[in-house]
Write a protein that holds these residues in place. Structure first.
Motif, PDB file in Angstrom:
ATOM      1  N   LYS A 134      -0.536   0.960  -9.169  1.00 21.86           N
ATOM      2  CA  LYS A 134      -1.288   0.152 -10.118  1.00 21.86           C
ATOM      3  C   LYS A 134      -0.426  -0.224 -11.320  1.00 21.86           C
ATOM      4  CE  LYS A 134      -5.764   1.868  -9.140  1.00 21.86           C
ATOM      5  NZ  LYS A 134      -6.488   3.059  -9.553  1.00 21.86           N
ATOM      6  N   LEU A 135       0.376   0.740 -11.760  1.00 23.80           N
ATOM      7  CA  LEU A 135       1.266   0.467 -12.892  1.00 23.80           C
ATOM      8  C   LEU A 135       2.244  -0.645 -12.547  1.00 23.80           C
ATOM      9  CD1 LEU A 135       2.032   4.006 -14.287  1.00 23.80           C
ATOM     10  CD2 LEU A 135       0.682   2.185 -15.349  1.00 23.80           C
ATOM     11  N   ASP A 136       2.623  -0.677 -11.266  1.00 25.21           N
ATOM     12  CA  ASP A 136       3.528  -1.730 -10.827  1.00 25.21           C
ATOM     13  C   ASP A 136       2.811  -3.051 -10.617  1.00 25.21           C
ATOM     14  OD1 ASP A 136       5.624  -0.088 -10.936  1.00 25.21           O
ATOM     15  OD2 ASP A 136       5.668   0.421  -8.798  1.00 25.21           O
ATOM     16  N   GLY A 137       1.456  -3.040 -10.840  1.00 29.11           N
ATOM     17  CA  GLY A 137       0.700  -4.282 -10.756  1.00 29.11           C
ATOM     18  C   GLY A 137       0.205  -4.635  -9.377  1.00 29.11           C
ATOM     19  N   ALA A 138       0.086  -3.647  -8.479  1.00 30.50           N
ATOM     20  CA  ALA A 138      -0.397  -3.942  -7.128  1.00 30.50           C
ATOM     21  C   ALA A 138      -1.901  -4.174  -7.136  1.00 30.50           C
ATOM     22  CB  ALA A 138      -0.059  -2.789  -6.194  1.00 30.50           C
ATOM     23  N   THR A 139      -2.369  -5.178  -6.357  1.00 28.39           N
ATOM     24  CA  THR A 139      -3.802  -5.436  -6.224  1.00 28.39           C
ATOM     25  C   THR A 139      -4.383  -4.446  -5.210  1.00 28.39           C
ATOM     26  OG1 THR A 139      -3.482  -6.954  -4.401  1.00 28.39           O
ATOM     27  CG2 THR A 139      -3.411  -7.893  -6.626  1.00 28.39           C
ATOM     28  N   PRO A 140      -5.732  -4.261  -5.198  1.00 26.04           N
ATOM     29  CA  PRO A 140      -6.324  -3.342  -4.208  1.00 26.04           C
ATOM     30  C   PRO A 140      -5.933  -3.715  -2.778  1.00 26.04           C
ATOM     31  CG  PRO A 140      -7.957  -3.964  -5.835  1.00 26.04           C
ATOM     32  CD  PRO A 140      -6.732  -4.766  -6.139  1.00 26.04           C
ATOM     33  N   LEU A 141      -5.845  -5.021  -2.475  1.00 27.14           N
ATOM     34  CA  LEU A 141      -5.483  -5.437  -1.127  1.00 27.14           C
ATOM     35  C   LEU A 141      -4.060  -5.000  -0.802  1.00 27.14           C
ATOM     36  CD1 LEU A 141      -6.392  -7.048   1.383  1.00 27.14           C
ATOM     37  CD2 LEU A 141      -5.190  -9.020   0.397  1.00 27.14           C
ATOM     38  N   GLN A 142      -3.162  -5.192  -1.801  1.00 23.26           N
ATOM     39  CA  GLN A 142      -1.776  -4.778  -1.578  1.00 23.26           C
ATOM     40  C   GLN A 142      -1.681  -3.274  -1.387  1.00 23.26           C
ATOM     41  OE1 GLN A 142      -0.129  -6.693  -5.027  1.00 23.26           O
ATOM     42  NE2 GLN A 142       1.186  -8.003  -3.748  1.00 23.26           N
ATOM     43  N   ILE A 143      -2.477  -2.538  -2.179  1.00 21.93           N
ATOM     44  CA  ILE A 143      -2.471  -1.079  -2.034  1.00 21.93           C
ATOM     45  C   ILE A 143      -2.891  -0.706  -0.626  1.00 21.93           C
ATOM     46  CG2 ILE A 143      -3.591   1.072  -2.759  1.00 21.93           C
ATOM     47  CD1 ILE A 143      -3.662   0.005  -5.573  1.00 21.93           C
ATOM     48  N   ALA A 144      -3.941  -1.394  -0.146  1.00 23.75           N
ATOM     49  CA  ALA A 144      -4.430  -1.080   1.192  1.00 23.75           C
ATOM     50  C   ALA A 144      -3.370  -1.362   2.242  1.00 23.75           C
ATOM     51  CB  ALA A 144      -5.698  -1.882   1.482  1.00 23.75           C
ATOM     52  N   LEU A 145      -2.768  -2.550   2.160  1.00 22.06           N
ATOM     53  CA  LEU A 145      -1.840  -2.960   3.212  1.00 22.06           C
ATOM     54  C   LEU A 145      -0.503  -2.238   3.125  1.00 22.06           C
ATOM     55  CD1 LEU A 145      -2.452  -6.813   3.396  1.00 22.06           C
ATOM     56  CD2 LEU A 145      -3.237  -5.036   4.962  1.00 22.06           C
ATOM     57  N   ARG A 146      -0.006  -2.031   1.895  1.00 26.80           N
ATOM     58  CA  ARG A 146       1.354  -1.528   1.745  1.00 26.80           C
ATOM     59  C   ARG A 146       1.412  -0.008   1.627  1.00 26.80           C
ATOM     60  NH1 ARG A 146       4.343  -5.763  -0.870  1.00 26.80           N
ATOM     61  NH2 ARG A 146       4.026  -7.580   0.456  1.00 26.80           N
ATOM     62  N   ILE A 147       0.323   0.591   1.136  1.00 26.67           N
ATOM     63  CA  ILE A 147       0.377   2.039   0.919  1.00 26.67           C
ATOM     64  C   ILE A 147      -0.542   2.793   1.864  1.00 26.67           C
ATOM     65  CG2 ILE A 147      -0.067   3.902  -0.726  1.00 26.67           C
ATOM     66  CD1 ILE A 147       0.726   1.881  -2.908  1.00 26.67           C
ATOM     67  N   LYS A 148      -1.813   2.407   1.841  1.00 29.82           N
ATOM     68  CA  LYS A 148      -2.786   3.212   2.590  1.00 29.82           C
ATOM     69  C   LYS A 148      -2.500   3.166   4.091  1.00 29.82           C
ATOM     70  CE  LYS A 148      -6.593   3.101  -0.682  1.00 29.82           C
ATOM     71  NZ  LYS A 148      -7.968   2.669  -0.921  1.00 29.82           N
ATOM     72  N   ILE A 149      -2.396   1.955   4.650  1.00 28.74           N
ATOM     73  CA  ILE A 149      -2.233   1.863   6.103  1.00 28.74           C
ATOM     74  C   ILE A 149      -0.963   2.567   6.576  1.00 28.74           C
ATOM     75  CG2 ILE A 149      -1.930   0.278   8.055  1.00 28.74           C
ATOM     76  CD1 ILE A 149      -3.993  -1.501   6.819  1.00 28.74           C
ATOM     77  N   PRO A 150       0.204   2.315   5.961  1.00 29.38           N
ATOM     78  CA  PRO A 150       1.392   3.060   6.426  1.00 29.38           C
ATOM     79  C   PRO A 150       1.221   4.572   6.305  1.00 29.38           C
ATOM     80  CG  PRO A 150       2.037   1.227   5.029  1.00 29.38           C
ATOM     81  CD  PRO A 150       0.548   1.318   4.949  1.00 29.38           C
ATOM     82  N   MET A 151       0.530   5.026   5.244  1.00 34.16           N
ATOM     83  CA  MET A 151       0.431   6.469   5.062  1.00 34.16           C
ATOM     84  C   MET A 151      -0.554   7.125   6.026  1.00 34.16           C
ATOM     85  SD  MET A 151       1.080   7.161   1.054  1.00 34.16           S
ATOM     86  CE  MET A 151       1.573   8.846   1.250  1.00 34.16           C
ATOM     87  N   VAL A 152      -1.514   6.352   6.560  1.00 38.14           N
ATOM     88  CA  VAL A 152      -2.427   6.958   7.545  1.00 38.14           C
ATOM     89  C   VAL A 152      -1.989   6.652   8.986  1.00 38.14           C
ATOM     90  CG1 VAL A 152      -4.406   6.983   6.000  1.00 38.14           C
ATOM     91  CG2 VAL A 152      -4.075   5.044   7.542  1.00 38.14           C
TER      92      VAL A 152
END
Lengths: 307, 439
Positions: free
Chosen positions: A202-220
């Motif tokens: 969030k500090l880097d300015g990621a949107t919720p969609l970006q968080i989902a695609l770039r962080i959540k999905i790879p991590m699960v």
């Protein structure tokens, strides 16, 4: 004999003593039945003449005859193709839905999360046969409320128990029943992602969609691999849904899926030898496909780690 | 490392011994003992509801005098039980008595699971119609079972709706087809009946009426006549009706079928003597509106019907008290009191001819209260039952029927081709198993 030696014997033997119970259970309830199935699959019954009387039947060695019979049986192969077609619908739709629902439940603005989670999970608690019966009633045009509404609206009423509609009908039952379970698996691993990761994003300015695609999905991803693995196995072994729908329609034959063919051989024809061969083939195919997939998934994730 | 090897050996030995004791335990739970005479304890596998009450009559009466006690073990019906009997027989653990459908007897005999009780069955033969008795002998001198119930086929129709649409009850199959067409003209949404591919027994009974003999023997060989002229006639008849849309093509025993019967969307049913029971649950709102008539005939001068369903009581080869078991089987199916109880408690239609007009059948079934002579009529129809000819792989033919005719009915395609598929599958299976097959 010294006491020291005796003590060393005890220490050395201890692991094996601990292994004994599980070895016994493994042998009795796993290795023995599998071995017996393989033994059966390599034999057949030979009848003489009219086959009436006490000595008319003998069990003889058949080699790979039963296997050759199953693999060249057009119904067995056609059944395998039908199941692959069914799986091609079920697995992507079910896992896609499970992932989307898990991500939605994990987002910050969700309301009534516990209730929704339970509501989506609930169909999984319903036995497959009951679910198939329930949906079967909803599909049958003459008793279906959907058909009734469509008819009232003057719209065409598709017969879901015929042709391509049957795949949709069967897949729907599996998706309805399985999405909740897979969603919980994925959701649980989403909750395990540390909050700092999101904070940093969030500090880097990621949107919720970006968080989902770039962080959540790879991590699960490991959970996705796991659910995919389970889904493939469940698909290859599909049995209760088509068996339950069978009496309701002429479209489902007694050998619709390979496992139904095995059942038919064993309990319809009384040919346990052919059934054993079919069962072994399905087990091997399941093993190859599912572990093949696991290997492929593992090597990909290793490559990614290396990068 | 000798210790390691030793332990591994011990583990294996323990595993093997444990396995052996488990198996031995399974094997020794048989408490029948080896006595040939004296008190006998028999187990009886049956699916007839209320059988325990009928058996109580035996255990308190003749059974007590002869020291033969029978215990009922309730089972699933039909093919499932055949598989179970064969599996139990393989393990040498079969019960003493089993209920078996007539068409399953050759399979059981061929697996040496049921015993020849010709010597112990006494004068039972005289109590049954020849066509019924012949099914338990397989055309030999042996007697493999005592007939219990039968299912002579009949034509059921909605009396009120036949009147409403101006239809007369068909006495021949030609008239049946005309009736179906006339109804379509009068009311396009209504069907006379449906051709259902999910119960092979119906088709087998219709073929039997037409004179088909699906399995016969020629010396040491089986001859399969599923594709014979008589069956072809039946297949073409129904295939033609389905193809031109004169009747429905959806299976029976579905919620949709129940609704069609209950709401008058289907107004007739080719069925058997047990139909009142089925209609009671399938079409509860139509009580008193149905009537039963003899099955339509292939020619005006004929008077013959097929049978759909029915079963017998057989003694297994595993039984250590075959004579005692045969005695019970004969009592159960010929004794007046026993058969009356079977009809009352189990709702069966008895094979014993004298029982068909007995006290239990003086009143029509409640669902047919409007047809006072239901059972008199039924008994006279039962006398016209054509002989049937079953073989050792009826199960294969039946499965093949369901798949081939199910598909043909769905596609409204050639029933003759489906019949050929059924014949080929049946012959191929016999040959694969090693039976002698005549061309």
């Amino acid at each position: 004999m010294t006491s020291a030696r005796r003590r060393s014997y005890g220490v050395k033997g201890a692991p094996y003593a601990f292994l004994v119970p599980s070895t016994i259970l493994f042998a009795l309830f796993f290795a023995l039945p599998i071995g017996y199935a393989v033994w059966l699959s390599l034999h057949k019954v030979q009848v003489k003449g009219l086959g009436l009387g006490a000595d008319a039947r003998r069990e003889v060695w058949a080699g790979f005859e039963n296997y050759a019979g199953a693999l060249t049986d057009s119904e067995f192969v056609a059944g395998a193709l039908r199941v692959l077609g069914y799986g091609a619908i079920v697995v992507p739709v079910m896992l896609g839905l499970a992932l989307v629902l898990a991500l939605m439940l994990d987002s910050e603005k969700v309301r009534l999360a516990p209730f929704t989670r339970l509501a989506i999970f609930l169909p999984y608690a319903i036995p497959g046969v009951v679910a198939a019966l329930l949906w079967g009633f909803l599909y049958l045009p003459d008793v279906s409320p959907f058909s009734f509404v469509l008819q009232r609206l003057g719209l065409p009423q598709p017969d879901l128990l015929d042709g391509g509609g049957l795949y949709a009908a069967l897949s729907n039952i599996a998706v309805w029943g399985g999405t909740g379970f897979n969603m919980i698996v994925i959701y649980t691993s989403l909750r395990a992602i540390p909050a700092e990761v999101y904070e940093a994003a969030k500090l880097d300015g990621a949107t919720p969609l970006q968080i989902a695609l770039r962080i959540k999905i790879p991590m699960v991803a490991p959970s996705l691999v796991l659910t995919f693995f389970f889904s493939i196995i469940a698909t290859l072994q599909v049995f209760s849904e088509p068996t339950t729908l069978k009496p309701l329609t002429n479209s489902v034959s007694t050998t619709w899926s390979p496992l139904m063919k095995v059942y038919q051989d064993a309990f319809g024809k009384g040919d346990i030898h052919a059934a054993a061969a079919g069962a072994v083939i399905i087990a091997v195919a399941t093993l190859v496909l599912s572990f093949g997939f696991l290997r492929a998934a593992n090597s990909r994730s290793k490559q990614e780690e290396a990068r | 490392m000798p210790n390691t090897k030793h332990s591994r050996f011990v583990a294996t030995a323990v595993a093997v011994t444990l396995g052996a004791t488990t198996l031995a335990a399974c094997g020794s739970s048989d408490e029948d003992g080896e006595a040939q005479s004296g008190p006998a304890k028999l187990t009886y596998w049956t699916w007839t509801p209320g059988m325990d009450k009928v058996v109580d009559l035996w255990n308190k009466g003749p059974g007590k005098e002869q020291q033969i006690t029978v215990t009922v073990k309730k089972q699933a019906s039909g093919d499932t039980l055949v598989t179970k009997i064969l599996t139990a027989h393989k393990a040498g653990k079969g019960p003493d008595l089993v209920q078996a459908e007539y068409q399953a007897l050759p399979t059981l005999v061929s697996n040496d699971a049921v015993a020849d009780i010709a010597g112990e069955s006494g004068d039972a033969k005289s109590k049954f119609a020849d066509g019924v008795w012949q099914q338990t002998t397989l055309g030999t001198d042996a007697v493999y079972a005592i007939p219990q119930d039968i299912g002579p086929m009949m034509f059921y129709y909605r009396e009120d709706l036949f009147k409403k649409y101006g239809l007369t009850v068909p006495t021949t199959w030609d008239e049946f087809a005309e009736t179906a067409r006339a109804l379509k003209k009068e009311a396009p949404d209504i069907d006379l009946t449906t051709f259902s591919a999910n119960d092979s027994g119906l088709f087998a009974g219709l073929a039997q009426q037409a004179g088909a003999r699906w399995w016969t023997t020629e010396g040491e060989k089986w001859k399969v006549g599923i594709d014979d002229a008589a069956t072809q006639k039946v297949a073409d008849f129904w295939g033609g009706l389905v193809e031109e849309g004169a009747i429905d093509n959806q299976p029976m025993y579905t919620p949709a079928w129940n609704k069609a019967l209950n709401t008058g969307k289907q107004i007739a049913w080719v069925s058997a003597v047990w139909a009142p029971g089925t209609l009671t649950t399938a079409a509860p709102d139509t009580q008193g509106k149905w009537r039963m008539a003899p099955l339509p005939q292939w020619s005006k001068s004929d008077n013959v019907t097929g049978s759909w369903g029915g079963s017998s009581t057989a003694v297994t080869t595993d039984s250590k008290h075959k004579a005692a078991a045969a005695k019970f089987a004969a009592w159960l199916n010929t004794d007046e009191e026993a058969v009356a109880a079977l009809a009352k408690e189990g709702g069966i239609y008895p094979a014993s001819t004298s029982a068909q007009l007995g006290g239990a059948f003086s009143e029509p079934p409640a669902f047919f209260s409007n047809q006072a002579d239901f059972y008199t009529e039924a008994a006279s129809i039962a006398k016209t039952t054509a002989p049937s000819a079953w073989g050792p792989n009826v199960n294969v033919a039946y499965t093949s029927f369901k798949d081939a005719f199910g598909k043909a009915a769905k596609d409204k395609s050639d029933f003759g081709a489906a019949l050929k598929t059924m014949q080929d599958a049946t012959v191929a299976d016999l040959e694969k198993q090693g039976f002698g097959v005549a061309e």
